[in-house]
Design a protein around this motif. Structure first.
Motif, short mmCIF file in Angstrom:
data_model
loop_
_atom_site.label_atom_id
_atom_site.label_comp_id
_atom_site.label_asym_id
_atom_site.label_seq_id
_atom_site.Cartn_x
_atom_site.Cartn_y
_atom_site.Cartn_z
N LEU A 1 0.79 -1.23 0.00
CA LEU A 1 0.00 0.00 0.00
C LEU A 1 0.82 1.28 0.00
N CYS A 2 1.94 1.30 0.71
CA CYS A 2 2.69 2.56 0.85
C CYS A 2 3.18 3.13 -0.47
N PRO A 3 3.58 2.31 -1.46
CA PRO A 3 4.00 2.90 -2.74
C PRO A 3 2.88 3.69 -3.44
N PHE A 4 1.65 3.49 -3.00
CA PHE A 4 0.52 4.16 -3.63
C PHE A 4 -0.04 5.30 -2.77
N GLY A 5 0.72 5.71 -1.75
CA GLY A 5 0.31 6.87 -0.96
C GLY A 5 -0.57 6.57 0.22
N PHE A 6 -0.48 5.36 0.76
CA PHE A 6 -1.26 4.99 1.94
C PHE A 6 -0.33 4.79 3.14
N GLU A 7 -0.91 4.88 4.33
CA GLU A 7 -0.21 4.53 5.57
C GLU A 7 -1.03 3.50 6.33
N VAL A 8 -0.34 2.69 7.16
CA VAL A 8 -0.96 1.56 7.85
C VAL A 8 -0.57 1.59 9.32
N TYR A 9 -1.56 1.39 10.20
CA TYR A 9 -1.33 1.43 11.64
C TYR A 9 -2.06 0.28 12.32
N PRO A 10 -1.36 -0.55 13.12
CA PRO A 10 -2.02 -1.67 13.80
C PRO A 10 -2.73 -1.21 15.08
N PHE A 11 -3.79 -1.95 15.43
CA PHE A 11 -4.46 -1.72 16.72
C PHE A 11 -5.23 -2.97 17.11
N GLN A 12 -5.63 -3.03 18.36
CA GLN A 12 -6.48 -4.10 18.87
C GLN A 12 -7.94 -3.68 18.77
N VAL A 13 -8.80 -4.62 18.42
CA VAL A 13 -10.23 -4.34 18.37
C VAL A 13 -10.73 -3.83 19.73
N ALA A 14 -10.17 -4.34 20.81
CA ALA A 14 -10.62 -3.94 22.14
C ALA A 14 -10.45 -2.44 22.38
N ARG B 1 -26.39 2.77 9.95
CA ARG B 1 -25.35 2.98 10.95
C ARG B 1 -24.00 2.65 10.32
N PRO B 2 -23.00 3.51 10.48
CA PRO B 2 -21.68 3.21 9.91
C PRO B 2 -21.11 1.90 10.47
N LYS B 3 -20.44 1.16 9.61
CA LYS B 3 -19.81 -0.07 10.04
C LYS B 3 -18.53 0.20 10.82
N ILE B 4 -17.92 1.34 10.58
CA ILE B 4 -16.71 1.72 11.31
C ILE B 4 -16.76 3.22 11.55
N LEU B 5 -16.44 3.63 12.77
CA LEU B 5 -16.30 5.05 13.07
C LEU B 5 -14.82 5.37 12.89
N ALA B 6 -14.53 5.91 11.73
CA ALA B 6 -13.15 5.98 11.26
C ALA B 6 -12.26 6.85 12.14
N GLN B 7 -12.79 7.97 12.62
CA GLN B 7 -11.95 8.85 13.42
C GLN B 7 -11.59 8.20 14.76
N THR B 8 -12.52 7.47 15.34
CA THR B 8 -12.22 6.73 16.56
C THR B 8 -11.13 5.70 16.30
N ALA B 9 -11.25 4.98 15.18
CA ALA B 9 -10.24 3.98 14.84
C ALA B 9 -8.88 4.63 14.62
N ALA B 10 -8.84 5.78 13.96
CA ALA B 10 -7.57 6.47 13.73
C ALA B 10 -6.92 6.89 15.04
N HIS B 11 -7.73 7.32 15.99
CA HIS B 11 -7.20 7.76 17.29
C HIS B 11 -6.60 6.58 18.05
N VAL B 12 -7.36 5.47 18.16
CA VAL B 12 -6.86 4.35 18.96
C VAL B 12 -5.67 3.67 18.30
N ALA B 13 -5.56 3.78 16.98
CA ALA B 13 -4.42 3.20 16.28
C ALA B 13 -3.18 4.08 16.38
N GLY B 14 -3.34 5.29 16.93
CA GLY B 14 -2.20 6.20 17.06
C GLY B 14 -1.86 6.92 15.78
#
Length: 279
Positions: A16-29, A112-125
Motif C-alpha cells: 500500500l505505501c507505494p501508492f500513498g497509503f499509511e498503515v497502523y495496527p491496533f487491537q479491536v478492544a 449505521r456506519p460499520k466503522i467510526l473511522a476517526q475513533t479507529a484512527a485515534h486508537v491506532a495512534g
C-alpha cells in the motif's frame, strides 16, 4: 511492537505505501471500549486490525493510474473504487490470511456506519481525534461542534480510508500507541474546531500544524467539486444509477445514542459537518 505484528505490517505496507497509503495496527478492544455495544466490531478484543489512511500522494500514485486502467466499471465514485481496489489487492496477495475489510463509507442496512473511522484512527495512534470534550470550559454553548482528526505530519491533508481486520490473529500484548497531540493548547483546539466547523471551505483547519505535504491544486479542485459532478470533471460519463457513496461529511447516516456522554464523544463518522471540500 510484537514481531508477528511488525511482519504483517511490513507486508501490508509493501503493498500500500507505494501508492500513498499509511498503515497502523491496533487491537479491536481499544476501539470497542470507547463505544456502546451497537457500534462494536464483532470480534474478540485482542483481534489484530490495521487502520489505512491516504496521504496527499495517493491522488497521483493511486487514483490517476487507476483511472487510466479502469479496474472497475462502471465508475461511480473513483476514489472509493480506487481505494477498494488496493485494499482488496492486499487480501488477494496474502490468501493465507483471513482478512475482513471495512471501508470508511460502509453502512449497515439501518444506515449505521460499520466503522467510526476517526475513533479507529485515534486508537491506532495515527491521528489525534480532537473533540469538544478536549476543550476545558468550551465557549460554544448549545452549538453542535463536530470533532476532527489531525495527522502529525500532514495536519488535515489526509483521509481515513478503512480498516483491515484479521480474525483469528490475536495480539493481547500489542502495546497501545497514543496519537501525537499536535494541538496541545486550549486556544489552539478552539481555533481548530471553529475553523473545521464554521470555515471548512477555506481549507485553513488543515494547516493547524505545518504539513509536510498538502493536496495539490488539482486535488483541491477535485475534492471541492460535489461528488455527483466529479465524473464530469474528469471527462467521464455519469452512470444512470448507483450514485456516489461518498460524502465528505456523512453525519446524517448516524443516529447518536442519547444515554452516554462518554460514548457520544466518540460517535462520529470520518468527519461530521454537513458538507466539505473533500477528504
Amino acid at each position: 511492537m510484537e514481531p508477528r505484528v511488525a511482519e504483517l505490517k511490513l507486508k501490508i505496507e509493501d503493498s500500500l505505501c507505494p501508492f500513498g497509503f499509511e498503515v497502523y495496527p491496533f487491537q479491536v478492544a481499544w476501539y470497542n471500549e470507547l463505544l456502546p455495544p451497537a457500534f462494536h466490531l464483532p470480534f474478540p478484543g485482542p483481534t489484530l486490525a490495521f487502520l489505512v489512511l491516504s496521504t496527499p500522494a495517493m491522488f497521483d500514485k493511486a487514483l490517476k493510474p487507476f483511472l487510466k486502467s479502469y479496474h472497475l466499471q462502471p465508475l461511480r465514485d473513483p476514489v472509493d473504487q480506487c481505494v477498494s481496489y488496493h485494499l482488496r489487492s492486499v487480501a488477494e496477495n496474502f490468501p493465507e490470511l483471513q482478512m475482513e475489510i471495512i471501508a470508511d463509507y460502509e453502512v449497515h442496512p439501518n444506515r449505521r456506519p460499520k466503522i467510526l473511522a476517526q475513533t479507529a484512527a485515534h486508537v491506532a495512534g495515527a491521528a489525534y481525534y480532537y473533540q469538544r470534550k478536549d476543550v476545558d470550559a468550551d465557549p460554544w454553548g448549545t452549538q453542535h461542534i463536530a470533532g476532527v482528526c489531525i495527522h502529525p505530519r500532514f495536519g488535515g491533508w489526509f483521509a481515513i480510508r478503512g480498516v483491515m481486520l484479521l480474525p483469528g490473529i490475536e495480539v493481547p500484548n500489542l502495546p497501545p500507541r497514543k496519537p501525537p497531540d499536535c494541538v496541545p493548547t486550549r486556544a489552539g483546539r478552539i481555533t481548530l474546531l471553529e475553523s473545521f466547523n464554521f470555515h471548512w471551505r477555506d481549507w485553513t483547519y488543515r494547516d493547524v500544524v505545518t504539513p509536510e505535504e498538502r493536496y495539490s491544486e488539482e486535488q483541491k479542485v477535485y475534492f471541492s467539486t460535489p461528488p455527483a459532478q466529479r465524473l464530469a470533471l474528469l471527462g467521464l460519463s455519469q452512470p444512470s444509477e448507483h450514485p456516489s457513496t461518498t460524502s465528505e461529511h456523512p453525519s446524517s447516516m448516524l443516529t447518536k445514542p442519547q444515554d452516554s456522554s462518554r460514548a457520544r464523544s466518540w460517535l462520529s463518522p470520518r468527519v461530521s459537518p454537513p458538507v466539505s471540500p473533500g477528504p
